[in-house]
Scaffold this active site. Structure first.
Site, PDB file in Angstrom:
ATOM      1  N   ASP A   1      -9.278 -13.795  33.432  1.00 56.54           N
ATOM      2  CA  ASP A   1     -10.152 -12.763  33.980  1.00 56.54           C
ATOM      3  C   ASP A   1     -11.418 -13.370  34.581  1.00 56.54           C
ATOM      4  OD1 ASP A   1     -11.024 -10.174  34.526  1.00 56.54           O
ATOM      5  OD2 ASP A   1     -10.491  -9.433  32.545  1.00 56.54           O
TER       6      ASP A   1
ATOM      7  N   ASP B   1      -8.025  -2.170  37.636  1.00 58.40           N
ATOM      8  CA  ASP B   1      -8.249  -1.511  36.345  1.00 58.40           C
ATOM      9  C   ASP B   1      -7.882  -0.040  36.424  1.00 58.40           C
ATOM     10  OD1 ASP B   1      -9.057  -3.657  34.891  1.00 58.40           O
ATOM     11  OD2 ASP B   1     -11.212  -3.301  35.131  1.00 58.40           O
TER      12      ASP B   1
HETATM   13  C1  GLA Z   1     -11.445  -6.542  32.803  1.00 58.46           C
HETATM   14  C2  GLA Z   1      -9.958  -6.440  33.060  1.00 58.46           C
HETATM   15  C3  GLA Z   1      -9.316  -5.528  32.044  1.00 58.46           C
HETATM   16  C4  GLA Z   1      -9.592  -6.045  30.673  1.00 58.46           C
HETATM   17  C5  GLA Z   1     -11.092  -6.169  30.445  1.00 58.46           C
HETATM   18  C6  GLA Z   1     -11.402  -6.852  29.137  1.00 58.46           C
HETATM   19  O1  GLA Z   1     -12.089  -5.354  33.117  1.00 58.46           O
HETATM   20  O2  GLA Z   1      -9.713  -6.014  34.361  1.00 58.46           O
HETATM   21  O3  GLA Z   1      -7.932  -5.450  32.280  1.00 58.46           O
HETATM   22  O4  GLA Z   1      -8.962  -7.274  30.484  1.00 58.46           O
HETATM   23  O5  GLA Z   1     -11.690  -6.941  31.472  1.00 58.46           O
HETATM   24  O6  GLA Z   1     -12.740  -7.017  28.938  1.00 58.46           O
END
Ligand code: GLA
Length: 735
Positions: free
Chosen positions: A480, A550
């Site tokens: 990430d 997301d």
């Molecule tokens: C980001 C990612 C999510 C998740 C969160 C965790 O927003 O896109 O899928 O992994 O971080 O903190």
């Protein structure tokens, strides 16, 4: 396919079955472009295509060459300051402050295959026969700098890739103020610019605008390719559709700051510029040093946007992605994030794993919250080891053993480039973040960006990650990156090298990816950046799939996945079924629709499956069985967009198998229409002479019938209406 050099006319013709690209070396050593478009016959001399360049109010290069002006010709890699007046591709500042350079042709080389770009992701050939490469060497007599322009033409794809190397072979200290990857001038401006734009939770929506006099540009200065503008755009003829018409596609294999631009001059020619964003870039180039630009990809087709997309998809899968997972069916996964966020225990994860196993899921991913003191997003990033043994009594190693004992694979989340205050990493190395020491760094999600332009920082993070990945049973990593870069300053780096930091940062990210993917070649890497803020060809070189957004709401996802498919293959789009009401939009959509959208992607679930009813679990079991049965087709077939959610109240797409004996169509109603029209869906890519069953119907339909007469869209509600958010899947198999 080939590259032909015509000595008499000094022309170079790059071509394959589908495209031609013709460069002329002018008598004064300038490089101009005579043609780029559909394949034409080769011949000795195309110089009649050169526009006349003697016009009033024109600057000439020398007083003895009244026919050499730079203003009206179509240039290959335009410089600054000698009468072109359009956007330059590069600017080199010299010790005396001058930015004037005059590079001219010195020599060229043609060879089979393609060389790698050092430290950068780039397309590759599998065999030498896959492509031919042309390198043109230009030299500036005053600085003695050399520019090497590389062009590769692929044999079976309508693709040319380009990049440049700038070499300081003189004695001056030079500074590159701009060093784009490619520039090309097209002779007219009858185009629409198609690009992908958005923000968090609505990434890669398709927009179209008409470039006119002046500059139309997109780009990123956020330190990541960004959710706002993807490093891609296309110029299509206004009449071009998904299935016909001329389209020129351009993308940059890069994940940092980028610029894509069209400049239409008042003679209506269009200059395309693509490369690292010059506004955040300054690269000192000392004697004997070489700068290598990222690679730009040019796609040409006269078969519309679908053909452009299919070309990008094939190029990326056959000549860009390196992972051993590229062509493989992706495991059906469950990710705990939307079910528990950071508030989980080992017990809860094992319960989810137990249910997952029952339902046919193959991989469980433990997302954020397993490391350091991470209970919320204020701390923990950077300490990539377990310290909270209340949460994970046997650490990651122990949990991974318990999960693999259940017959599931195990995956883990990291955010390698970030640090929170309050961590061991931050206490020990407060100078490892990007920010001048005398300034206060601007937080975003309570975190700071590590200085990945420094090798010691990258090595430290590699050490921590390598340890976890080698000690536990881990088959998948989610990488990430949850904030953009501000205060981009590298402590300990010389003042005159600060302009290198953004680019060196992304080179650091690439080097960590390179080391980890080499050390763990069987691990499936999925990239992520607050959802899809770094979904670009550069990262795909290392990680063959990316978390698309997301936003897991099925209706929003139709737009996001539809837009993403303009450039990126379906197998690269992480797509999960999540709970309703949806966490991002509050919308409730049927479980079926959520799965019907997500199955066109790297499929998984992201909700508390332990809390599902028996009926829901039965439905999920069936969805998973269907995906497993057809996932080679769903993930690796040839993708066609059929109906745009940006233009209609419904959307549809389909996947066709390579032998055209099978296909799967997804049809989605956005908002329902009462008493709606009798609508038909026209399929694509089928064999016109094959007869197909639809969803094991007894009746058969010929391919031509399905493509030209179409199939009626069934209505989902009473009184000939369509219900909001309803969907259909049609599975076609040859009789
Ligand atoms: C980001 C990612 C999510 C998740 C969160 C965790 O927003 O896109 O899928 O992994 O971080 O903190």
């Amino acid at each position: 396919m080939g590259i032909i050099y015509h000595q008499n006319s000094q022309e170079l013709h790059l071509f394959n079955n589908q495209l031609s690209y013709i460069i002329k070396i002018q008598s004064n050593g300038e490089l101009t472009n005579l043609y780029y478009g559909k394949r034409i016959h080769d011949k000795e001399d195309f110089s009649y295509l050169q526009p006349g360049d003697t016009r009033p109010l024109t600057v000439y290069q020398t007083k003895d060459s009244p026919h050499h002006s730079l203003q009206h010709v179509r240039r290959e890699y335009p410089d600054y300051g000698r009468g072109d007046f359009r956007t330059p591709a590069y600017v080199i500042r010299q010790e005396n402050g001058s930015r004037v350079t005059a590079f001219s042709y010195e020599s060229h080389k043609i060879y089979r295959g393609k060389k790698p770009l050092e430290g950068l992701p780039a397309t590759y050939t599998r065999n030498e026969e896959d492509a031919d490469t042309l390198e043109i060497r230009l030299k500036d007599p005053v600085t003695e700098a050399v520019i090497l322009l590389s062009y590769t033409v692929f044999c079976s794809l309508p693709v040319i890739t380009r990049h440049v190397q700038i070499m300081n072979q003189g004695t001056q200290k030079l500074v590159l103020e701009r060093a784009l990857s490619a520039s090309i001038d097209l002779p007219d401006s009858e185009y629409e610019m198609v690009y992908l734009t958005g923000a968090w939770a609505r990434e890669r929506h398709i927009r179209v605008r008409k470039p006119d006099h002046g500059i139309s540009s997109i780009g990123s200065m956020r330190g990541a390719s960004s959710a706002e503008y993807n490093p891609f755009f296309a110029l299509k003829r206004p009449s071009a559709t998904e299935d016909s018409g001329e389209v020129y596609g351009f993308c940059l294999i890069y994940s940092g700051n980028h610029l894509e631009q069209v400049e239409v001059d008042t003679e209506q020619s269009s200059r395309i510029s693509i490369g690292i964003h010059p506004d955040t870039f300054e690269w000192p180039l000392n004697p004997q040093e070489t700068f290598v630009s990222p690679e730009a990809v040019f796609v040409y087709t006269d078969q519309g946007l679908n053909a452009m997309s299919q070309t990008f998809h094939r190029l990326f899968k056959e000549h860009l992605m390196q992972s051993s997972w590229t062509d493989r069916e992706r495991p059906v996964l469950i990710n705990n994030w939307e079910a528990t966020e950071m508030d989980f225990t080992e017990q809860k994860i094992l319960e989810i794993a137990g249910t997952a196993k029952e339902l046919g899921i193959e991989l469980i991913v433990l997302d954020d919250g397993w490391f350091g003191g991470r209970e919320d997003d204020t701390t923990g990033l950077g300490d990539w080891f377990v310290t909270n043994f209340d949460k994970l009594p046997d650490g990651i190693e122990g949990l991974s053993e318990k999960i693999t004992a259940l017959g599931l694979q195990f995956g883990l989340w990291f955010e390698p480039e970030m640090v929170n205050p309050g961590t061991k990493l931050y206490r020990e190395h407060p100078d490892w973040i990007l920010c001048p020491a005398e300034r206060t760094p601007s937080p975003s999600r309570n975190q700071y960006v590590l200085d990945f332009s420094r090798k010691d920082v990258v090595d430290y993070i590699y050490g921590l990650m390598e340890r976890v990945l080698s000690q536990a049973h881990i088959s998948y990593v989610k990488w990430d990156m949850n904030r953009y870069i501000t205060e981009c300053y590298s402590i300990g780096t010389a003042a005159d090298s600060q302009g290198k930091t953004f680019h060196k940062y992304i080179l650091g990210v690439y080097s960590l990816y390179e080391k980890l993917t080499r050390r763990f070649p069987d691990i499936l890497f999925e990239s992520c950046a607050s959802g899809g803020a770094r979904f670009d060809p550069g990262i795909l070189y290392y990680a063959p799939q990316a978390w698309t957004s997301d936003d897991t709401d099925a209706i929003e996802r139709i737009k996001i996945q539809y837009g993403t498919s303009l450039v990126y293959p379906v197998s690269s789009m992480g797509a999960h079924v999540s709970e309703v009401p949806n966490l991002q939009t509050g919308r409730s959509t049927p479980l079926k629709t959520r799965a019907d959208v997500a199955m066109f992607g790297a499929f998984g679930y992201e909700l508390d499956i332990t809390a599902m009813s028996r009926e829901e679990k039965d439905a999920v079991r069936e969805q998973i069985a269907f995906v497993k049965e057809h996932r080679l087709l769903l993930q690796h077939g040839t993708f066609y967009r059929l109906k745009s959610p940006f233009q209609e109240n419904a959307s549809a797409w389909m996947m066709v198998s390579p032998n055209r004996k099978e296909a799967i169509v997804g049809y989605y109603n956005l908002l329902g229409t009462p008493n709606c029209r009798f609508d038909r869906l026209y399929l694509r890519g089928l064999n016109p002479d094959n007869a197909y069953h639809i969803n094991s119907s007894a009746e058969t339909y010929y391919g031509d019938e399905l493509m030209h007469a179409g199939i009626p869209i069934p209505h989902t509600g009473v009184c000939e209406s369509n219900v909001d958010f309803s969907s259909f899947i049609f599975y076609l198999s040859v009789v």
